[in-house]
Design an enzyme around this catalytic site. Structure first.
Site, mmCIF file in Angstrom:
data_model
loop_
_atom_site.group_PDB
_atom_site.id
_atom_site.type_symbol
_atom_site.label_atom_id
_atom_site.label_comp_id
_atom_site.label_asym_id
_atom_site.label_seq_id
_atom_site.Cartn_x
_atom_site.Cartn_y
_atom_site.Cartn_z
ATOM 1 N N HIS A 17 0.803 -1.261 0.144
ATOM 2 C CA HIS A 17 -0.150 -0.141 0.112
ATOM 3 C C HIS A 17 0.912 0.971 0.033
ATOM 4 O O HIS A 17 0.456 2.331 -0.601
ATOM 5 C CB HIS A 17 -0.965 0.101 1.112
ATOM 6 C CG HIS A 17 -1.982 -1.078 1.293
ATOM 7 N ND1 HIS A 17 -2.199 -1.847 2.267
ATOM 8 C CD2 HIS A 17 -3.135 -1.240 0.377
ATOM 9 C CE1 HIS A 17 -3.236 -2.612 1.913
ATOM 10 N NE2 HIS A 17 -3.690 -2.130 0.992
ATOM 11 N N LYS A 41 -16.233 -6.410 6.212
ATOM 12 C CA LYS A 41 -14.995 -7.325 6.404
ATOM 13 C C LYS A 41 -14.753 -7.542 7.831
ATOM 14 O O LYS A 41 -13.579 -8.255 7.977
ATOM 15 C CB LYS A 41 -13.917 -6.610 5.636
ATOM 16 C CG LYS A 41 -13.936 -6.475 4.245
ATOM 17 C CD LYS A 41 -12.638 -6.029 3.570
ATOM 18 C CE LYS A 41 -12.125 -6.662 2.472
ATOM 19 N NZ LYS A 41 -10.798 -6.212 2.035
ATOM 20 N N ARG A 90 -2.243 -5.497 -8.579
ATOM 21 C CA ARG A 90 -1.110 -6.565 -7.965
ATOM 22 C C ARG A 90 -0.885 -7.513 -9.353
ATOM 23 O O ARG A 90 0.238 -7.814 -9.888
ATOM 24 C CB ARG A 90 -1.360 -7.011 -6.918
ATOM 25 C CG ARG A 90 -1.199 -6.042 -5.803
ATOM 26 C CD ARG A 90 -1.697 -6.775 -4.437
ATOM 27 N NE ARG A 90 -3.015 -7.042 -4.621
ATOM 28 C CZ ARG A 90 -3.797 -7.634 -3.974
ATOM 29 N NH1 ARG A 90 -3.452 -8.091 -2.884
ATOM 30 N NH2 ARG A 90 -5.264 -7.728 -4.113
ATOM 31 N N SER A 128 -3.275 -7.845 3.004
ATOM 32 C CA SER A 128 -3.427 -7.586 4.344
ATOM 33 C C SER A 128 -3.720 -9.030 5.116
ATOM 34 O O SER A 128 -3.175 -9.238 6.294
ATOM 35 C CB SER A 128 -4.537 -6.502 4.722
ATOM 36 O OG SER A 128 -4.046 -5.247 4.212
HETATM 37 N N1 COA Z 1 -0.464 -3.959 -1.684
HETATM 38 C C1 COA Z 1 -0.774 -4.774 -0.681
HETATM 39 N N2 COA Z 1 -2.100 -5.181 -0.798
HETATM 40 C C2 COA Z 1 -2.863 -4.743 -1.439
HETATM 41 C C3 COA Z 1 -2.794 -3.723 -2.236
HETATM 42 C C4 COA Z 1 -1.366 -3.226 -2.540
HETATM 43 N N3 COA Z 1 -0.926 -2.242 -3.228
HETATM 44 N N4 COA Z 1 -3.888 -3.322 -3.063
HETATM 45 C C5 COA Z 1 -4.684 -4.209 -2.494
HETATM 46 N N5 COA Z 1 -4.351 -4.769 -1.689
HETATM 47 C C6 COA Z 1 -5.022 -5.796 -0.786
HETATM 48 C C7 COA Z 1 -5.661 -5.182 0.285
HETATM 49 O O1 COA Z 1 -5.197 -5.250 1.319
HETATM 50 C C8 COA Z 1 -7.059 -5.994 0.539
HETATM 51 O O2 COA Z 1 -6.370 -7.197 1.282
HETATM 52 P P1 COA Z 1 -7.389 -8.436 1.935
HETATM 53 O O3 COA Z 1 -8.474 -8.228 1.365
HETATM 54 O O4 COA Z 1 -6.438 -9.536 2.270
HETATM 55 O O5 COA Z 1 -7.470 -7.593 3.514
HETATM 56 C C9 COA Z 1 -7.286 -6.562 -1.006
HETATM 57 O O6 COA Z 1 -6.147 -6.243 -1.758
HETATM 58 C C10 COA Z 1 -8.334 -5.763 -1.457
HETATM 59 O O7 COA Z 1 -7.828 -4.333 -1.398
HETATM 60 P P2 COA Z 1 -8.931 -3.486 -2.066
HETATM 61 O O8 COA Z 1 -9.495 -3.667 -3.344
HETATM 62 O O9 COA Z 1 -8.386 -2.004 -1.836
HETATM 63 O O10 COA Z 1 -10.267 -3.471 -1.069
HETATM 64 P P3 COA Z 1 -10.449 -3.111 0.360
HETATM 65 O O11 COA Z 1 -11.549 -3.825 1.141
HETATM 66 O O12 COA Z 1 -9.369 -2.780 1.059
HETATM 67 O O13 COA Z 1 -11.255 -1.471 -0.249
HETATM 68 C C11 COA Z 1 -12.814 -0.110 -1.311
HETATM 69 C C12 COA Z 1 -12.091 -1.436 -1.251
HETATM 70 C C13 COA Z 1 -12.784 0.423 0.384
HETATM 71 C C14 COA Z 1 -12.135 0.990 -2.064
HETATM 72 C C15 COA Z 1 -14.085 -0.399 -1.282
HETATM 73 O O14 COA Z 1 -14.734 -1.496 -0.724
HETATM 74 C C16 COA Z 1 -15.215 0.905 -1.112
HETATM 75 O O15 COA Z 1 -15.220 1.757 -2.237
HETATM 76 N N6 COA Z 1 -15.886 0.831 -0.298
HETATM 77 C C17 COA Z 1 -16.825 2.183 -0.069
HETATM 78 C C18 COA Z 1 -18.310 1.675 -0.317
HETATM 79 C C19 COA Z 1 -18.570 1.999 -1.617
HETATM 80 O O16 COA Z 1 -18.510 2.796 -2.186
HETATM 81 N N7 COA Z 1 -18.983 0.799 -2.206
HETATM 82 C C20 COA Z 1 -19.377 0.834 -3.607
HETATM 83 C C21 COA Z 1 -18.143 0.304 -4.428
HETATM 84 S S1 COA Z 1 -18.542 0.156 -6.226
#
Ligand code: COA
Length: 158
Positions: A17, A41, A90, A128
């Site tokens: 991140h 989550k 990724r 994560s």
């Molecule tokens: N390095 C390491 N890990 C990464 C990464 C990176 N560059 N990019 C993503 N990841 C990992 C995250 O740690 C996470 O891991 P986990 O599932 O093992 O915990 C996974 O990849 C998913 O990451 P991400 O796609 O960023 O999802 P998220 O759950 O962390 O966040 C939001 C997603 C918050 C952006 C999304 O849920 C959101 O927009 N929420 C708000 C509500 C909303 O608007 N919903 C409608 C959306 S269409």
């Protein structure tokens, strides 16, 4: 002023991140790291804990600030005056999920632009949940997360 938003659950923030946030901070005037509540989550760290860890990790980056949010991403991006949402890619497996999210967000708000930054090979396997699992089993996570996050994980699983 070009402002980007880098959203995520950050449960917890990893070196992967941080790499994306750092590169976004080099491309945009200002970056807002948006820490999502993501109650569905059932995160290990509370929203306050996750936000505090992200704040500590990005403290050296002068054009980056951190904000928690609970509602829709597109609403928060508009509220923060961010023109672009930045996501890290990724592996090819990320693409379908990210493509869906970006497509939904632009349906919800026609001005919600999403841009992707490729993760470098050393972080392509990182997530994560993998970090949480290693830490929960007492394994070493120092290669994958900043020192303050390693300490927080150790305390959580003590
Ligand atoms: N390095 C390491 N890990 C990464 C990464 C990176 N560059 N990019 C993503 N990841 C990992 C995250 O740690 C996470 O891991 P986990 O599932 O093992 O915990 C996974 O990849 C998913 O990451 P991400 O796609 O960023 O999802 P998220 O759950 O962390 O966040 C939001 C997603 C918050 C952006 C999304 O849920 C959101 O927009 N929420 C708000 C509500 C909303 O608007 N919903 C409608 C959306 S269409």
């Amino acid at each position: 002023m070009k402002r980007a938003l880098t959203p995520g659950t950050f449960d917890p923030i990893t070196s992967g991140h941080l790499d994306i946030i750092t590169r976004a901070a080099q491309l945009f005037d200002e970056v807002v790291v948006a820490v999502a509540a993501s109650a569905g989550k059932r995160p290990l760290f509370t929203l306050e804990e996750r936000t505090a860890l992200v704040e500590e990790v990005v403290a050296p980056l002068s054009n980056v600030r951190v904000k928690p949010f609970t509602g829709m991403l597109v609403d928060f991006a508009r509220q923060e005056g961010a023109q672009v949402v930045i996501k890290g890619l990724r592996a090819i497996t990320d693409f379908e999920y990210e493509f869906q999210q970006a497509a939904l967000n632009i349906q919800l708000d026609g001005s919600a632009e999403t841009m992707f930054i490729m993760s470098p090979p050393e972080y392509m396997y990182l997530s994560s949940s993998v970090v949480r699992e290693i830490a929960s089993l007492g394994g070493p996570v120092g290669r994958f997360v900043p020192p303050c996050v390693e300490a927080a994980l150790r305390a959580k699983f003590a």
